[in-house]
Design an enzyme around this catalytic site. Sequence first.
Site, PDB file in Angstrom:
ATOM      1  N   TYR A 106      -3.687   0.936  -0.248  1.00 46.64           N
ATOM      2  CA  TYR A 106      -3.928   0.038  -1.680  1.00 46.64           C
ATOM      3  C   TYR A 106      -4.435   0.108  -2.879  1.00 46.64           C
ATOM      4  O   TYR A 106      -4.474  -0.933  -3.555  1.00 46.64           O
ATOM      5  CB  TYR A 106      -5.264  -0.712  -0.830  1.00 46.64           C
TER       6      TYR A 106
ATOM      7  N   HIS B 115      -2.993   5.695   8.985  1.00 46.79           N
ATOM      8  CA  HIS B 115      -3.002   4.260   9.109  1.00 46.79           C
ATOM      9  C   HIS B 115      -1.922   4.191   9.420  1.00 46.79           C
ATOM     10  O   HIS B 115      -1.682   2.349  10.295  1.00 46.79           O
ATOM     11  CB  HIS B 115      -2.750   3.747   7.247  1.00 46.79           C
TER      12      HIS B 115
END
Length: 280
Positions: A57, A115
């Site tokens: 992010y 992730h």
Amino acid sequence: MGTEDAEAIAPGTCPTASGMPMLGLGTWQNDDPEQCAESVRTALETGYRHIDTAQAYGNEDAVGDGIAAANVDREDVFLATKLWHSNLAYDDVIETARDSLDRLGVDSLDLLYVHWPSGTYDPEETLSALSELYDEGLIENVGVSNFLPDDLEVAADVCDAPLFANQVELHPLLPQERIRQACENDDIEVVGYSPLARGNVFNQPEIQDIAEKHDATEAQVSLAWAREKGVTPIPKATGAEHIRDNWESLTVELDQEDINAIDAIDETHREVDPDFAPWN
């Protein structure tokens, strides 16, 4: 519902049996540093105690700034981040996890996820590194994200540390029954990202009707539905109004008729579908 309703909800309300607060703030695509830090600060001072970010992010610094700025003790915040799929070789896990700690400005993480089961992911190598971080006390819990039941089974078998959570896209248009059942079988928490399907739940007549019935918003109904399924939703919100609106979902109590109506929605919609996803 208004300000008095939000203020009546105790911070960290509805923790799971594992102690994870059952509503979190997602920060995906919240990449303006000032806005991201302010969103995190606002959420924590509203009552949230669960903040979710990721290496990919690009906002771990801002998330850390928001936590530091909030009038909330660090030990009261459940903080999670994720290892990107190019950082999953053993040495890269160790090195980049420490980098994430530095960016976030914390000594340890409450939860560190893999992730995606892709890129440099190797179950034994990746999870042994995470287990080492767990043994050192740098992470309190090991998690995975976007893992299908078969991926979960392998991970649970090879990981020395307990597998705590699987974070997946989950909302009324993608209820993920198989994944939820697999996680329940192995006592793994389910964390739901994009729990509002990027606003697509707002257009569902069933959800609109239930929102009107409960004098609630469609977002609140969708988040309450996730909670009824034992899922911890982590909706993204940037402005104070949306942060508070999502928080007030904790006051919405759906009945079985409501749950059945949402479960019967005959539409499937996936928001996050990269080529490297395990289902492709």
